[in-house]
Design a protein around this motif. Structure first.
Motif, mmCIF file in Angstrom:
data_model
loop_
_atom_site.group_PDB
_atom_site.id
_atom_site.type_symbol
_atom_site.label_atom_id
_atom_site.label_comp_id
_atom_site.label_asym_id
_atom_site.label_seq_id
_atom_site.Cartn_x
_atom_site.Cartn_y
_atom_site.Cartn_z
ATOM 1 N N VAL A 90 0.816 -1.217 0.000
ATOM 2 C CA VAL A 90 0.000 0.000 0.000
ATOM 3 C C VAL A 90 0.843 1.257 0.000
ATOM 4 O O VAL A 90 0.306 2.371 -0.027
ATOM 5 N N GLY A 91 2.182 1.127 0.037
ATOM 6 C CA GLY A 91 3.038 2.295 0.055
ATOM 7 C C GLY A 91 2.958 3.031 1.384
ATOM 8 O O GLY A 91 2.511 2.490 2.402
ATOM 9 N N VAL A 92 3.412 4.296 1.365
ATOM 10 C CA VAL A 92 3.500 5.062 2.616
ATOM 11 C C VAL A 92 2.690 6.356 2.589
ATOM 12 O O VAL A 92 2.664 7.082 3.576
ATOM 13 N N ARG A 93 2.020 6.632 1.490
ATOM 14 C CA ARG A 93 1.324 7.925 1.372
ATOM 15 C C ARG A 93 0.218 8.051 2.406
ATOM 16 O O ARG A 93 0.133 9.046 3.136
ATOM 17 N N ASP A 94 -0.633 7.049 2.489
ATOM 18 C CA ASP A 94 -1.721 7.108 3.462
ATOM 19 C C ASP A 94 -1.179 6.996 4.884
ATOM 20 O O ASP A 94 -1.683 7.642 5.810
ATOM 21 N N LEU A 95 -0.128 6.207 5.073
ATOM 22 C CA LEU A 95 0.475 6.076 6.391
ATOM 23 C C LEU A 95 0.959 7.429 6.898
ATOM 24 O O LEU A 95 0.808 7.745 8.092
ATOM 25 N N ALA A 96 1.529 8.248 6.032
ATOM 26 C CA ALA A 96 2.026 9.554 6.451
ATOM 27 C C ALA A 96 0.898 10.427 6.997
ATOM 28 O O ALA A 96 1.071 11.130 7.998
ATOM 29 N N TYR A 97 -0.265 10.388 6.359
ATOM 30 C CA TYR A 97 -1.415 11.128 6.883
ATOM 31 C C TYR A 97 -1.799 10.621 8.270
ATOM 32 O O TYR A 97 -2.078 11.403 9.185
ATOM 33 N N ARG A 98 -1.824 9.310 8.441
ATOM 34 C CA ARG A 98 -2.271 8.743 9.714
ATOM 35 C C ARG A 98 -1.273 9.035 10.834
ATOM 36 O O ARG A 98 -1.671 9.293 11.969
ATOM 37 N N LEU A 99 0.026 9.014 10.511
ATOM 38 C CA LEU A 99 1.043 9.277 11.529
ATOM 39 C C LEU A 99 0.987 10.710 12.038
ATOM 40 O O LEU A 99 1.403 10.989 13.166
ATOM 41 N N THR A 100 0.466 11.611 11.245
ATOM 42 C CA THR A 100 0.532 13.040 11.570
ATOM 43 C C THR A 100 -0.831 13.659 11.857
ATOM 44 O O THR A 100 -1.007 14.862 11.729
ATOM 45 N N GLY A 101 -1.801 12.849 12.269
ATOM 46 C CA GLY A 101 -3.073 13.402 12.724
ATOM 47 C C GLY A 101 -4.191 13.399 11.718
ATOM 48 O O GLY A 101 -5.263 13.956 11.987
ATOM 49 N N SER A 102 -3.970 12.824 10.529
ATOM 50 C CA SER A 102 -5.030 12.710 9.505
ATOM 51 C C SER A 102 -5.589 14.070 9.109
ATOM 52 O O SER A 102 -6.794 14.330 9.158
ATOM 53 N N SER A 103 -4.687 14.953 8.677
ATOM 54 C CA SER A 103 -5.127 16.281 8.238
ATOM 55 C C SER A 103 -6.058 16.202 7.046
ATOM 56 O O SER A 103 -6.899 17.095 6.839
ATOM 57 N N ASP A 104 -5.952 15.141 6.241
ATOM 58 C CA ASP A 104 -6.847 14.990 5.096
ATOM 59 C C ASP A 104 -8.292 14.795 5.527
ATOM 60 O O ASP A 104 -9.223 15.068 4.762
ATOM 61 N N LEU A 105 -8.510 14.363 6.765
ATOM 62 C CA LEU A 105 -9.860 14.119 7.266
ATOM 63 C C LEU A 105 -10.391 15.242 8.145
ATOM 64 O O LEU A 105 -11.598 15.515 8.158
ATOM 65 N N TYR A 106 -9.511 15.909 8.901
ATOM 66 C CA TYR A 106 -9.987 16.763 9.986
ATOM 67 C C TYR A 106 -9.585 18.231 9.885
ATOM 68 O O TYR A 106 -10.053 19.046 10.676
ATOM 69 N N ARG A 107 -8.756 18.583 8.933
ATOM 70 C CA ARG A 107 -8.267 19.960 8.908
ATOM 71 C C ARG A 107 -9.251 20.930 8.279
ATOM 72 O O ARG A 107 -9.346 22.092 8.697
ATOM 73 N N SER A 108 -10.001 20.501 7.296
ATOM 74 C CA SER A 108 -10.799 21.434 6.491
ATOM 75 C C SER A 108 -11.890 22.133 7.280
ATOM 76 O O SER A 108 -12.314 23.243 6.916
ATOM 77 N N ASP A 109 -12.388 21.525 8.358
ATOM 78 C CA ASP A 109 -13.466 22.160 9.115
ATOM 79 C C ASP A 109 -12.976 22.791 10.417
ATOM 80 O O ASP A 109 -13.764 23.083 11.311
ATOM 81 N N GLY A 110 -11.669 22.996 10.519
ATOM 82 C CA GLY A 110 -11.137 23.701 11.668
ATOM 83 C C GLY A 110 -10.797 22.829 12.857
ATOM 84 O O GLY A 110 -10.349 23.345 13.884
#
Length: 714
Positions: free
Chosen positions: A430-450
C-alpha cells in the motif's frame, strides 16, 4: 421474582410533570412519564416480596402522565403499565399486561428472565395482543436519593493532546485479578481498587473508556443459547448504572458505588469516558420483547417503516443492525438523550462519552446529516458540549461510513487509521502515502473544518475484533463458541499470522509475533492524535482467535492477570512515557511542512527515504515502498503554554520499516541532526536498546519489520 396484585389503597396526589422519572422530595416521590398516545397509565409499586400495587395516574400535562405518592421513598421498586390501542399496523403497541421500565429510572433492580410473556404480541398472530403478565420476568426501576460526598471532586478536563485512552470492560478488568478481593471482582469497586488503579497509573493512561455501563439486558436469542450479552450494547435504561456491576447487594447501591469509582479514578488523575448506545435499545425488532419504550409509546420513540421496512409501520427502520433505531428527530427522544447526558456529567461526574454507531443519530431523514437536530442541541448545550465527545462515525445503513465528517467539537474513532496501520504491518503493498497522513493526525480528514489533530482517536484494536496478540497469530476468526456457526464477526481483518495459524511453540515465530505487536503499538503511540489502547493488549491478552466475543462473559474475555507478558507491559509504559514527555509527539496543531526559522533549513515535518533523501513525488506513489523516516522538529511547535510562552521540546526521527528483510537507512546530518539517540526500538522486548544508544549521522542497519524512535542530538 414473584408478583401478585394487591388493592392496597394509597393516595396519589397530582404531582408535577417535570422532571421526568421518579424523584423523592423527603416525604414522598413524584412520578412522571411521557407518552403521547396512551389512554391511561398505571403506576405499579412493588413490595419487597414482589406484591404489586397499581395506581392510575389521573393527571396529564403536555403528554406527561404524573402523580406524587406520599410516603414512598428511596428503595421503592416500581414500573408502569400503559393503556392504549394495540395496533402494530399503525405503529401502536400498547399492552397493559406488560410491566414497563421507566426510561428515566436512576437505578434498576432484577434481571430479565426469558419467558413468552415478555412479548406484547400473541405468538400465533403478531397483530393480536398477548395477555400474559410479564411482571415476574422483567426488571423494575428503583427510587433513588443519593447524597454522595464528592468532597470537591470535579471533571478533570485533561487536554485532548495529553490524553491516552484505555478502553476497558468494568467486569472483565478485575474478574481474574489476584489482588482485588473476590467480593469486589468484576464490579465498579473492583475497577476503583488500588491494585487496578495503580496499573493504570504506571502504564501512563489518562482516561478509561468504559464499555457500556447503562443498564442493559441480554437478547432473547442469546439467552436461548445459554449465553449473555457481555459487551453491553443492548441498553434498556439510559440513567441507571448497570446493576450487575455493583458489589453492594442493595437496590440503588450501584449509584453510590459508581460515583465512588469515578471519585477514586479522578483522584488518580484518570478521566472516565462512557461508551453510550443511544442509537437503539434492547427491545429489538417487531419480533422482540416489550420492556419499556415499545409499550410506552412505540411510534414516539422509534423510527418505523423507512429503508428496509418499506412503508410498514409495524416494522422498524434498522440503521444499527440491532433491530431498531431510536428516532432522535422527535423532541421527546432528543430530550431523553440530552437529559441522560447531562445527568451523567452533572450527577455522576463523568468526563466524556463515546457514541456507538453515531451516524445513526445524525440521520434527519435517511442521509447522515451534519446539521441534524442532535448535533445542534449538543453543540449549544453548555454542559454536554464542554466534555469529551467521541463518535464512532459509522452505522450499518446506506452512506453510514462517515469518518472525517462529524462537525466540531466532535472527535472520532479513526477507522482509516486502524485499516492503514494494519495494512502496512501485514505486508500489504500500500506504500506510505496514506500512512504519512495517519502518523501526523489525519489532516486529510480533519483539517478542512477547523478541527485539530486530536479530532483523530487513533486505534489499531478495540473491543470489537481481534486482540493485538491475536491480530498477529490468526488470519481466520475462531468464533464457534458464539453459537452462530462462525458467521459472525469481521472476516476481512487486514492482518497477518506471521506464517503460522494460531498457537505455536516455534521460537522464531513467537519472536516475530512479539515484534509485530510492538510495531503496531509503537506506531500508535508515536502518531499525532489521541491514542486508544485496548485493555489487555499491554499484557499479551488472547481470545483464542475469537474476534467477536460479545457474548463470552468468561475467561475468553476477562483479563488474565496470571498470564501477562511483563516485557510487553514495560514496552507500552516506555512508549507512553516518551509520548507524554515530548510535545512533538502529541502536537496540538497540524504540521505545515514549512521551514523552522533559525534552524538552518529544517522543517517542522519532513519525510525521508532509506537513502537519507527527502521523499520525492514518485516515492509517495510507490506502492512497493515499505520504509519511511518521519522527522519532527520540536522547535517548530505551533502551540503555547497557559501563559502564552512557545512550547519547545525534543526533535525526533522515527523510522518505520515494514519490509521482510533488514534495511540500511541513512540518518541525515546537519541541519537535521548532529547525532541521534536510539530510545525505542521494537526488536527489543521492552523497547529499550542496550547501551550505547548514540548513533552518528550516516548509515545504520535496521532489522526487518521494526520501528525506531531516535531523539535528535544538536
Amino acid at each position: 421474582m414473584t408478583a401478585s396484585r394487591s388493592a392496597r389503597t394509597v393516595e396519589v396526589w397530582p404531582g408535577r410533570a417535570a422532571p421526568l422519572g421518579a424523584h423523592w422530595d423527603g416525604t414522598g416521590t413524584n412520578f412522571a412519564l411521557w407518552s403521547a398516545g396512551a389512554s391511561g397509565v398505571d403506576l405499579c409499586l412493588f413490595d419487597p416480596d414482589g406484591t404489586e400495587h397499581r395506581h392510575r395516574l389521573q393527571e396529564t400535562t403536555h403528554q406527561v402522565w404524573h402523580g406524587r405518592v406520599p410516603g414512598v421513598g428511596p428503595g421503592q421498586r416500581y414500573g408502569y403499565r400503559v393503556h392504549g390501542p394495540f395496533d402494530p399496523a399503525s405503529g401502536a403497541r400498547y399492552n397493559p399486561a406488560k410491566l414497563l421500565l421507566d426510561p428515566y429510572a436512576r437505578a434498576v433492580d432484577g434481571d430479565l428472565v426469558l419467558d413468552g410473556s415478555l412479548y406484547a404480541h400473541d405468538p400465533r398472530d403478531p397483530f393480536l395482543p398477548d395477555t400474559a403478565d410479564s411482571a415476574p420476568f422483567v426488571p423494575r426501576g428503583v427510587v433513588v436519593h443519593d447524597s454522595f460526598p464528592w468532597d470537591g471532586d470535579a471533571l478533570l478536563r485533561t487536554p485532548w493532546s495529553d490524553t491516552v485512552v484505555y478502553e476497558v470492560h468494568v467486569k472483565g478488568a478485575t474478574m481474574r485479578h489476584p489482588d482485588v478481593p473476590p467480593e469486589l471482582r468484576g464490579t465498579y469497586a473492583g475497577l476503583a481498587h488500588p491494585a487496578f488503579v495503580e496499573h493504570l497509573i504506571s502504564l501512563g493512561v489518562t482516561a478509561v473508556e468504559l464499555l457500556p455501563v447503562h443498564q442493559f439486558v441480554s437478547e432473547p436469542h442469546l439467552l436461548r443459547r445459554g449465553l449473555t450479552n457481555y459487551w453491553g450494547y443492548n441498553t434498556l435504561g439510559y440513567f441507571a448504572p448497570h446493576g450487575a456491576y455493583s458489589s453492594s447487594g442493595t437496590a440503588g447501591g450501584q449509584v453510590t458505588e459508581f460515583k465512588a469509582m469515578v471519585k477514586a479514578l479522578h483522584a488518580a488523575g484518570i478521566e472516565v469516558i462512557l461508551d453510550v448506545v443511544y442509537n437503539h435499545t434492547a427491545e429489538g425488532d417487531h419480533t422482540g420483547p416489550s420492556l419499556s419504550f415499545k409499550g410506552i409509546d412505540n411510534a414516539g420513540y422509534y423510527r418505523l417503516g423507512g429503508p428496509g421496512a418499506g412503508d410498514d409501520p409495524s416494522r422498524y427502520t434498522d440503521y444499527t443492525g440491532c433491530g431498531n433505531t431510536l428516532d432522535v428527530r422527535r423532541p421527546a427522544v432528543l430530550a431523553l438523550l440530552m437529559d441522560s447526558l447531562r445527568y451523567w456529567v452533572t450527577e455522576m461526574h463523568v468526563d466524556g462519552f463515546r457514541f456507538d454507531l453515531a451516524s445513526a443519530l445524525a440521520r434527519s431523514m435517511h442521509d447522515v446529516d451534519r446539521l441534524s437536530a442532535f448535533f445542534d442541541v449538543v453543540h449549544q448545550d453548555p454542559v454536554v458540549s464542554s466534555v469529551k465527545l467521541i463518535a464512532e462515525p459509522w452505522d450499518v445503513g446506506e452512506g453510514g461510513y462517515q469518518v472525517g465528517n462529524f462537525p466540531p467539537p466532535w472527535t472520532e474513532w479513526n477507522g482509516k487509521y486502524r485499516d492503514t496501520v494494519r495494512d502496512v504491518w501485514s505486508g500489504a503493498q500500500v506504500g506510505v502515502r496514506d500512512l504519512a497522513y495517519r502518523l501526523t493526525g489525519s489532516s486529510d480528514l480533519y483539517r478542512s473544518d477547523g478541527r485539530r489533530p486530536f479530532a483523530s482517536v487513533n486505534f489499531v484494536t478495540a473491543h470489537d475484533g481481534f486482540t493485538m496478540a491475536d491480530l498477529v497469530a490468526y488470519e481466520r476468526k475462531r468464533n464457534e463458541a458464539n453459537g452462530e456457526d462462525n458467521r459472525d464477526g469481521e472476516s476481512h481483518n487486514r492482518n497477518w499470522n506471521t506464517g503460522v495459524e494460531g498457537e505455536t511453540s516455534d521460537p522464531a515465530v513467537l519472536e516475530l509475533r512479539g515484534r509485530q505487536v510492538r510495531n503496531h503499538l509503537a506506531t500508535l503511540l508515536l502518531s499525532t492524535g489521541v491514542p486508544m489502547l485496548t485493555a489487555g493488549d499491554e499484557l499479551g491478552r488472547t481470545q483464542g482467535g475469537n474476534n467477536n466475543a460479545y457474548c463470552q462473559d468468561n475467561e475468553v474475555s476477562w483479563l488474565d492477570w496470571a498470564a501477562i507478558d511483563p516485557d510487553l507491559w514495560s514496552f507500552v509504559a516506555h512508549a507512553v512515557g516518551l509520548r507524554r514527555t515530548s510535545p512533538a509527539l502529541r502536537q496540538e496543531a497540524f504540521f505545515e511542512g514549512s521551514e523552522v526559522p533559525g534552524t538552518g533549513g529544517t522543517r517542522d515535518l519532513a519525510w525521508f527515504a532509506p537513502d537519507g533523501e527527502q521523499l520525492t513525488n514518485r516515492d509517495w506513489f510507490d506502492t512497493g515502498l515499505q520504509t519511511i523516516g518521519m522527522y519532527l522538529d520540536g522547535r517548530g511547535l505551533r502551540h503555547r503554554d497557559e501563559r502564552g510562552r512557545p512550547v519547545v521540546g525534543d526533535s525526533w526521527l522515527v523510522w518505520l520499516h515494514a519490509g521482510p528483510e533488514p534495511v540500511d537507512v541513512v540518518l541525515p546530518g546537519a541541519p537535521w541532526g548532529d547525532g541521534y539517540e536510539l530510545v525505542l526500538a521494537t526488536e527489543y522486548p521492552t523497547g529499550v536498546p542496550p547501551r550505547p544508544t548514540a548513533l552518528p549521522p550516516g548509515r545504520a542497519s535496521m532489522p526487518d519489520r521494526s520501528v525506531w524512535a531516535l531523539r535528535i542530538v544538536r
